[in-house]
Design a protein around this motif. Structure first.
Motif, short mmCIF file in Angstrom:
data_model
loop_
_atom_site.label_atom_id
_atom_site.label_comp_id
_atom_site.label_asym_id
_atom_site.label_seq_id
_atom_site.Cartn_x
_atom_site.Cartn_y
_atom_site.Cartn_z
N ALA A 112 35.16 46.89 45.66
CA ALA A 112 34.15 47.53 46.50
C ALA A 112 34.11 46.83 47.86
N PRO A 113 33.68 47.54 48.91
CA PRO A 113 33.52 46.88 50.20
C PRO A 113 32.50 45.74 50.08
N LEU A 114 32.65 44.72 50.91
CA LEU A 114 31.71 43.59 50.87
C LEU A 114 30.34 44.07 51.34
N ALA A 115 29.30 43.50 50.73
CA ALA A 115 27.93 43.85 51.12
C ALA A 115 27.43 42.84 52.14
N VAL A 165 41.12 34.56 56.82
CA VAL A 165 41.08 35.45 55.66
C VAL A 165 42.40 35.25 54.92
N CYS A 166 42.31 34.66 53.72
CA CYS A 166 43.48 34.22 52.96
C CYS A 166 43.70 35.15 51.77
N HIS A 167 44.95 35.21 51.33
CA HIS A 167 45.23 36.08 50.18
C HIS A 167 44.47 35.65 48.93
N SER A 168 44.06 34.39 48.87
CA SER A 168 43.24 33.96 47.72
C SER A 168 41.85 34.62 47.75
N ASP A 169 41.37 35.02 48.93
CA ASP A 169 40.15 35.85 49.00
C ASP A 169 40.45 37.24 48.45
N LEU A 170 41.64 37.75 48.81
CA LEU A 170 42.00 39.10 48.38
C LEU A 170 42.20 39.17 46.86
N HIS A 171 42.81 38.10 46.26
CA HIS A 171 42.96 38.08 44.80
C HIS A 171 41.59 38.27 44.14
N ALA A 172 40.56 37.59 44.68
CA ALA A 172 39.21 37.71 44.11
C ALA A 172 38.61 39.08 44.41
N ALA A 173 38.75 39.52 45.67
CA ALA A 173 38.14 40.79 46.09
C ALA A 173 38.72 41.97 45.31
N ARG A 223 41.70 38.56 65.74
CA ARG A 223 40.40 37.91 65.76
C ARG A 223 39.34 38.99 65.58
N ARG A 224 38.47 38.80 64.59
CA ARG A 224 37.42 39.75 64.30
C ARG A 224 36.11 39.00 64.16
N GLY A 225 35.00 39.73 64.13
CA GLY A 225 33.71 39.09 63.89
C GLY A 225 33.44 39.02 62.39
N LEU A 226 32.29 38.46 62.02
CA LEU A 226 31.93 38.37 60.60
C LEU A 226 31.93 39.76 59.95
N ASP A 227 31.54 40.78 60.72
CA ASP A 227 31.55 42.15 60.20
C ASP A 227 32.95 42.66 59.92
N GLY A 228 33.96 41.94 60.42
CA GLY A 228 35.34 42.38 60.22
C GLY A 228 35.98 41.82 58.98
N ALA A 229 35.18 41.25 58.05
CA ALA A 229 35.77 40.63 56.85
C ALA A 229 36.55 41.66 56.02
N ASP A 230 35.99 42.86 55.83
CA ASP A 230 36.71 43.88 55.05
C ASP A 230 38.02 44.26 55.76
N ALA A 231 37.94 44.41 57.07
CA ALA A 231 39.15 44.75 57.83
C ALA A 231 40.17 43.62 57.71
N GLN A 272 41.91 44.00 54.55
CA GLN A 272 42.87 45.11 54.66
C GLN A 272 44.12 44.67 55.43
N ASP A 273 43.95 43.80 56.44
CA ASP A 273 45.13 43.27 57.15
C ASP A 273 46.09 42.61 56.16
N LEU A 274 45.53 41.90 55.16
CA LEU A 274 46.38 41.24 54.16
C LEU A 274 47.10 42.28 53.29
N ARG A 275 46.36 43.31 52.85
CA ARG A 275 46.99 44.36 52.03
C ARG A 275 48.13 45.01 52.80
N ASP A 276 47.90 45.22 54.12
CA ASP A 276 48.90 45.90 54.95
C ASP A 276 49.98 44.96 55.46
N ALA A 277 49.79 43.64 55.26
CA ALA A 277 50.74 42.63 55.77
C ALA A 277 51.03 42.86 57.26
N VAL A 278 49.97 42.97 58.06
CA VAL A 278 50.15 43.14 59.50
C VAL A 278 49.55 41.96 60.27
#
Ligand SMILES: NC(=O)c1ccc[n+]([C@@H]2O[C@H](COP(=O)([O-])OP(=O)(O)OC[C@H]3O[C@@H](n4cnc5c(N)ncnc54)[C@H](O)[C@@H]3O)[C@@H](O)[C@H]2O)c1
Ligand SMILES: [Zn+2]
Ligand SMILES: [Zn+2]
Length: 344
Positions: A12-15, A38-46, A316-324, A327-333
């Protein structure tokens, strides 16, 4: 009140949450966060690949400023610039006493301790405006290091450069291949350039990542691994690429497992080849890092121009950009996405 990005349910998207962080007690330190990678270890959990207690403030690659300290805190004071360690050592167990903080058996980090009813990933939870952490997780470094770079020292750099200099102990002129050139793999490439490895072969499915690795010091970049080397590093965490490692190392060579797979993944290896050829497989937790020694050392190398860590910073994103950022990790960009949370 502290704004935080919270995982409530895998996938789910982060709240958005408002937490009330209490005053620090005992050996606790409250850190106002400036930046978080934002590390892939965050994505493993997310994405639910690793079991974590919920709700959970994600993020474990952070840097900030000490805001308040508990009465037993000795080593940091308000105003200090700190890099956070996601494996806060207990400083008492046999592993800590032997100088192997990365193997500490007394850490509480893996329990993801809760603050104000919400768990903090690895005891940090850096997708937030502030975090309450044990003193041994807050490592002072030179404030001349930009916050985004300092944040990356807290995971990708400590892990990647440490895998080369600590775990593998690469010597000048030894050959190496890096399989997977995301945030951690690119830091391995920088570490190999620092250690004087040659050649340095970078492997990634993404042409963009291969170009970036060449710019950071790789001497060759491939879409799929080939050849045999003194050292092979896997920085993805996929069974298919881990299974290729023994074939990528020369007689007497070694492979370092840096990537972490989803829970329950197993691999098939040919033990005859490993024994017959005297090949070694090394597990690598946190780049075999002692944060209080290695973080300031990495910062000094950066400030001296020997380790261009600023070149690892991607979007570089703000705190609101955590979901994005996830997604950068999923897209490997891009390179490593960094959330810029506040100005110093
Ligand atoms: N050992 C540790 O202490 C430690 C610390 C931090 C991260 N990690 C783990 O390291 C891994 C990498 O983390 P990251 O943040 O760099 O991830 P990332 O998503 O930024 O990078 C992964 C890279 O692998 C590439 N890739 C994926 N499949 C591939 C394939 N089959 N062949 C070639 N390239 C492929 C992707 O294109 C991407 O560039 C994760 O599993 C993470 O959990 C381990
Ligand atoms: Zn990490
Ligand atoms: Zn310990």
């Amino acid at each position: 009140m502290t704004r935080a990005r919270v995982l409530e349910r895998p996938g789910a998207p982060l709240a958005d949450a408002e937490l009330h962080l209490p005053e620090p007690t005992g050996d606790q330190v409250r850190v106002r966060l400036l930046a978080s990678g934002v590390c892939h270890s965050d994505l493993h959990a997310a994405d639910g690949e690793w079991t974590v207690p919920l709700p959970l403030v994600l993020g474990h690659e952070g840097a900030g400023v000490v805001e308040a300290v508990g009465p037993q805190v000795r080593d940091v004071r308000p105003g200090d610039r700190v890099v956070l360690s996601w494996y806060a050592p207990c400083r008492r167990c046999a592993q800590c006493a032997a100088g192997r903080a990365w193997l500490c058996t007394g850490t509480h980090a893996l329990e993801h301790p809760a603050v104000a009813g919400v768990h903090a990933y690895l005891g940090l939870g850096t997708f937030a405006e502030a975090a309450l952490v044990p003193e041994s997780a807050a490592i002072p470094i030179d404030p001349a290091v930009p916050a985004a770079v300092a944040a990356l020292i807290g995971c990708a750099v400590a892990t990647g450069v440490g895998a080369v200099t600590n775990t593998a102990d690469v010597r000048p002129g030894e050959s190496a291949i890096v399989v997977g050139c995301g945030g951690v793999g690119q830091a391995i490439v920088l570490g190999l350039a620092l250690a004087g490895a040659h050649p340095i072969v970078a492997v990634d499915l993404s042409p963009e990542r291969r170009e970036q690795a060449l710019a950071l010091g790789a001497t060759e970049a491939l879409e799929a691994p080939e050849g045999q080397y003194d050292h092979a590093f896997e920085a993805i965490g996929r069974a298919e690429t881990i299974e290729q490692l023994p074939g990528l190392i020369a007689r007497g060579g070694q492979a370092v497992l840096v990537g972490m797979p989803a829970e329950g993944v197993t691999v098939r290896l040919d033990p005859f080849d490993l024994a017959d050829q005297g090949k070694r497989l090394l597990g690598c937790n946190y780049g075999s890092t002692v944060p209080s020694v290695d973080f300031p050392r990495l910062a000094r190398l950066y400030l001296a121009g020997r380790l261009p860590l600023d070149r690892l910073v991607g979007r570089r994103r703000g705190l609101d950009g955590a979901d994005a950022g996830l997604q950068d990790l999923r897209d490997a960009v891009g390179l490593r996405t960094v959330l810029e949370i506040a100005d110093a």
